[in-house]
Write an enzyme that holds these catalytic residues in place. Structure first.
Site, PDB file in Angstrom:
ATOM      1  N   HIS A   1      -2.134   0.512  12.337  1.00 10.71           N
ATOM      2  CA  HIS A   1      -1.691  -0.802  12.490  1.00 10.71           C
ATOM      3  C   HIS A   1      -0.351  -1.204  13.204  1.00 10.71           C
ATOM      4  CE1 HIS A   1      -4.778  -1.680   8.899  1.00 10.71           C
ATOM      5  NE2 HIS A   1      -5.487  -1.507  10.161  1.00 10.71           N
TER       6      HIS A   1
ATOM      7  N   GLU B   1      -5.024   1.879  -9.285  1.00 12.72           N
ATOM      8  CA  GLU B   1      -6.198   1.201 -10.176  1.00 12.72           C
ATOM      9  C   GLU B   1      -7.358   1.748  -9.426  1.00 12.72           C
ATOM     10  OE1 GLU B   1      -5.615  -3.053  -8.864  1.00 12.72           O
ATOM     11  OE2 GLU B   1      -3.850  -3.008 -10.023  1.00 12.72           O
TER      12      GLU B   1
HETATM   13  C1  BJW Z   1      -0.288   1.903  -5.709  1.00 14.55           C
HETATM   14  C2  BJW Z   1       0.836   1.976  -6.017  1.00 14.55           C
HETATM   15  C3  BJW Z   1       1.410   3.091  -6.507  1.00 14.55           C
HETATM   16  C4  BJW Z   1       0.274  -0.110  -5.862  1.00 14.55           C
HETATM   17  N1  BJW Z   1       0.961   4.144  -6.153  1.00 14.55           N
HETATM   18  N2  BJW Z   1      -1.253   3.328  -5.751  1.00 14.55           N
HETATM   19  C5  BJW Z   1     -16.033  -8.702   6.682  1.00 14.55           C
HETATM   20  C6  BJW Z   1     -16.533  -7.709   6.438  1.00 14.55           C
HETATM   21  C7  BJW Z   1     -16.111  -6.343   7.224  1.00 14.55           C
HETATM   22  C8  BJW Z   1     -14.837  -6.470   8.082  1.00 14.55           C
HETATM   23  C9  BJW Z   1     -14.599  -7.786   8.552  1.00 14.55           C
HETATM   24  C10 BJW Z   1     -15.154  -8.812   7.747  1.00 14.55           C
HETATM   25  N3  BJW Z   1     -14.205 -10.061   8.345  1.00 14.55           N
HETATM   26  C11 BJW Z   1     -13.456  -9.609   9.093  1.00 14.55           C
HETATM   27  C12 BJW Z   1     -13.511  -8.465   9.289  1.00 14.55           C
HETATM   28  C13 BJW Z   1     -12.586  -7.570   9.851  1.00 14.55           C
HETATM   29  C14 BJW Z   1     -11.233  -7.461   9.240  1.00 14.55           C
HETATM   30  C15 BJW Z   1     -11.275  -7.077   7.994  1.00 14.55           C
HETATM   31  O1  BJW Z   1     -11.473  -5.726   7.410  1.00 14.55           O
HETATM   32  N4  BJW Z   1     -11.188  -7.966   6.991  1.00 14.55           N
HETATM   33  C16 BJW Z   1     -11.541  -7.748   5.579  1.00 14.55           C
HETATM   34  C17 BJW Z   1     -10.171  -8.106   4.804  1.00 14.55           C
HETATM   35  C18 BJW Z   1     -12.602  -8.461   5.218  1.00 14.55           C
HETATM   36  N5  BJW Z   1     -10.536  -6.269  10.236  1.00 14.55           N
HETATM   37  C19 BJW Z   1      -9.993  -6.622  11.245  1.00 14.55           C
HETATM   38  O2  BJW Z   1      -9.747  -7.584  11.675  1.00 14.55           O
HETATM   39  C20 BJW Z   1      -9.359  -5.484  11.948  1.00 14.55           C
HETATM   40  N6  BJW Z   1      -9.701  -5.346  13.354  1.00 14.55           N
HETATM   41  C21 BJW Z   1     -11.005  -5.719  13.899  1.00 14.55           C
HETATM   42  O3  BJW Z   1     -11.928  -5.351  12.949  1.00 14.55           O
HETATM   43  O4  BJW Z   1     -11.086  -5.562  15.202  1.00 14.55           O
HETATM   44  C22 BJW Z   1     -12.287  -5.570  15.605  1.00 14.55           C
HETATM   45  C23 BJW Z   1     -12.280  -5.850  17.349  1.00 14.55           C
HETATM   46  C24 BJW Z   1     -12.855  -4.862  18.252  1.00 14.55           C
HETATM   47  C25 BJW Z   1     -12.624  -4.956  19.400  1.00 14.55           C
HETATM   48  C26 BJW Z   1     -11.876  -5.920  20.068  1.00 14.55           C
HETATM   49  C27 BJW Z   1     -11.440  -6.981  19.036  1.00 14.55           C
HETATM   50  C28 BJW Z   1     -11.469  -6.973  17.770  1.00 14.55           C
HETATM   51  C29 BJW Z   1      -7.631  -5.480  12.138  1.00 14.55           C
HETATM   52  C30 BJW Z   1      -7.340  -5.321  10.803  1.00 14.55           C
HETATM   53  C31 BJW Z   1      -5.623  -5.380  10.961  1.00 14.55           C
HETATM   54  C32 BJW Z   1      -5.148  -5.618   9.442  1.00 14.55           C
HETATM   55  N7  BJW Z   1      -3.613  -5.876   9.588  1.00 14.55           N
HETATM   56  C33 BJW Z   1      -3.013  -5.821   8.419  1.00 14.55           C
HETATM   57  C34 BJW Z   1      -1.356  -6.456   8.831  1.00 14.55           C
HETATM   58  C35 BJW Z   1      -0.687  -5.422   9.592  1.00 14.55           C
HETATM   59  C36 BJW Z   1       0.482  -5.994  10.206  1.00 14.55           C
HETATM   60  C37 BJW Z   1       1.648  -6.430   8.844  1.00 14.55           C
HETATM   61  O5  BJW Z   1       1.960  -5.663   8.267  1.00 14.55           O
HETATM   62  O6  BJW Z   1       1.838  -7.466   8.870  1.00 14.55           O
HETATM   63  O7  BJW Z   1      -2.717  -4.684   7.791  1.00 14.55           O
HETATM   64  S1  BJW Z   1      -3.448  -6.619   7.128  1.00 14.55           S
HETATM   65  C38 BJW Z   1      -2.948  -5.652   5.675  1.00 14.55           C
HETATM   66  O8  BJW Z   1      -3.737  -5.017   5.108  1.00 14.55           O
HETATM   67  C39 BJW Z   1      -2.186  -4.449   6.579  1.00 14.55           C
HETATM   68  C40 BJW Z   1      -2.553  -3.359   5.856  1.00 14.55           C
HETATM   69  O9  BJW Z   1      -2.307  -2.321   6.419  1.00 14.55           O
HETATM   70  C41 BJW Z   1      -3.981  -3.569   5.316  1.00 14.55           C
HETATM   71  C42 BJW Z   1      -4.380  -2.760   4.218  1.00 14.55           C
HETATM   72  O10 BJW Z   1      -4.084  -2.888   3.014  1.00 14.55           O
HETATM   73  P1  BJW Z   1      -3.573  -1.733   1.879  1.00 14.55           P
HETATM   74  O11 BJW Z   1      -2.671  -0.923   2.690  1.00 14.55           O
HETATM   75  O12 BJW Z   1      -4.775  -1.143   1.505  1.00 14.55           O
HETATM   76  O13 BJW Z   1      -2.759  -2.551   1.004  1.00 14.55           O
HETATM   77  P2  BJW Z   1      -3.216  -3.538  -0.478  1.00 14.55           P
HETATM   78  O14 BJW Z   1      -1.913  -4.123  -0.812  1.00 14.55           O
HETATM   79  O15 BJW Z   1      -4.424  -4.179  -0.060  1.00 14.55           O
HETATM   80  O16 BJW Z   1      -3.404  -2.390  -1.249  1.00 14.55           O
HETATM   81  C43 BJW Z   1      -2.389  -1.654  -2.089  1.00 14.55           C
HETATM   82  C44 BJW Z   1      -3.160  -0.729  -3.051  1.00 14.55           C
HETATM   83  O17 BJW Z   1      -2.192   0.157  -3.412  1.00 14.55           O
HETATM   84  C45 BJW Z   1      -3.930  -1.001  -4.085  1.00 14.55           C
HETATM   85  O18 BJW Z   1      -5.055  -0.412  -4.181  1.00 14.55           O
HETATM   86  C46 BJW Z   1      -3.005  -0.760  -5.432  1.00 14.55           C
HETATM   87  O19 BJW Z   1      -3.681  -0.476  -6.717  1.00 14.55           O
HETATM   88  C47 BJW Z   1      -2.369   0.383  -4.724  1.00 14.55           C
HETATM   89  N8  BJW Z   1      -0.825   0.868  -5.402  1.00 14.55           N
HETATM   90  N9  BJW Z   1       1.271   0.595  -6.187  1.00 14.55           N
HETATM   91  C48 BJW Z   1      -0.412   4.538  -5.730  1.00 14.55           C
HETATM   92  N10 BJW Z   1       2.663   3.102  -6.874  1.00 14.55           N
END
Ligand code: BJW
Ligand code: ZN
Length: 235
Positions: free
Chosen positions: A115, A208
């Site tokens: 990302h 979790e």
């Molecule tokens: C612990 C802990 C400890 C806490 N020990 N554990 C419907 C269905 C499917 C897909 C889609 C849909 N509608 C739209 C989409 C696509 C969309 C998507 O997936 N959306 C869903 C939300 C529904 N995806 C996209 O748009 C992606 N692009 C794409 O699909 O492109 C298609 C395309 C093709 C060709 C041309 C053009 C387009 C892009 C996704 C980009 C995500 N970006 C972000 C922001 C990055 C920049 C920034 O930082 O500001 O990335 S969003 C945000 O979420 C960030 C993260 O990398 C990402 C994931 O989050 P993560 O890392 O999982 O964190 P959390 O907070 O969710 O979870 C933390 C976890 O840690 C929890 O489980 C806790 O329990 C745990 N935890 N402390 C161990 N100490």
């Protein structure tokens, strides 16, 4: 735990997939769950090209706040454990969704950042990349285009070559560690199910339950900074 240690010892190729949870113990807020909000905005409200077009100042303010937090943070025991695993296991690849630099600062080198990198800027018009610009005004490129953080927003494609290398690493891995991700953001969330499908041992480390928990080989519930050092017998 002993089972997971044995899989890791015997594995020729290991992949670790990390998410925001691995940096939580370094006091970097996660995106979802407790503390995942900034001024009542969710990541889905701010991490989009539409949000930036609508209100670039607001979006940049969020990023500047996060950039400062990250610059002041230190890697934790989980980041260091993965850097150590890279030293021990020649066929190791780290794939992260995180945009912070805590893996690099802990010493990880074979790192694929799905990302992007929050410490960079990209010109909206000509796509030129550069280091973070600290400015109260909206910074612009020489070409006149607005500078935006060098990260991947919702609706944007992931860097193609990095995505391809990540898929390949997962397809060849015999053990995949999935650490601190809520497993809801695609395409990254598809990597662990692909590993299960390919027959790898998949070990989840999370505070979790997640959508993965039912399908993985082993779920280790707890803090990454406590579990990973124990898993690698670093303490
Ligand atoms: C612990 C802990 C400890 C806490 N020990 N554990 C419907 C269905 C499917 C897909 C889609 C849909 N509608 C739209 C989409 C696509 C969309 C998507 O997936 N959306 C869903 C939300 C529904 N995806 C996209 O748009 C992606 N692009 C794409 O699909 O492109 C298609 C395309 C093709 C060709 C041309 C053009 C387009 C892009 C996704 C980009 C995500 N970006 C972000 C922001 C990055 C920049 C920034 O930082 O500001 O990335 S969003 C945000 O979420 C960030 C993260 O990398 C990402 C994931 O989050 P993560 O890392 O999982 O964190 P959390 O907070 O969710 O979870 C933390 C976890 O840690 C929890 O489980 C806790 O329990 C745990 N935890 N402390 C161990 N100490
Ligand atoms: Zn430009």
């Amino acid at each position: 735990m002993e089972q997971a240690r044995e899989w890791l010892r015997k594995a020729e190729r290991i992949v670790a997939l990390t998410g925001a949870g691995i940096s939580a113990e370094s006091a970097i807020p996660t995106f979802r769950g407790a503390g995942g909000l900034w001024r009542n905005y969710r990541a889905e409200d701010l991490a989009t090209p539409e949000a930036f077009s609508r209100d670039p100042r607001l979006v940049r303010e969020w990023y500047e706040w996060r950039r400062d937090l990250i610059a002041e943070a230190q890697p934790n025991a989980a980041h260091y454990a993965l850097a150590e695993l890279e030293q021990r296991a020649p066929g190791f690849t780290l794939v992260t969704q995180n945009v912070d630099d805590l893996h690099e600062r802990a010493g990880s080198r074979r790192l694929l950042k799905l990302h992007g990198d929050i410490a960079t800027e990209r010109c909206q018009a000509c796509s030129r990349e550069r280091a973070r610009v600290r400015s109260a005004e909206l910074p612009r490129c020489e070409c006149g285009g607005l500078l935006r953080p060098g990260v991947v927003w919702f609706g944007e494609a992931l860097p193609w070559d990095i995505w391809r290398q990540s898929e390949e690493a997962v397809a060849r891995a015999s053990v995949v560690l999935v650490i601190g991700t809520s497993a809801v953001v695609y395409p990254a969330a598809g990597l662990a199910p692909a590993a299960v499908e390919a027959g790898a041992k998949v070990i989840e480390v999370n505070l979790e339950e997640t959508p993965y928990s039912g399908g993985v080989s082993l779920s280790l519930r707890g803090k990454a900074g406590e579990i990973l050092p124990r898993l690698l017998e670093l303490e």
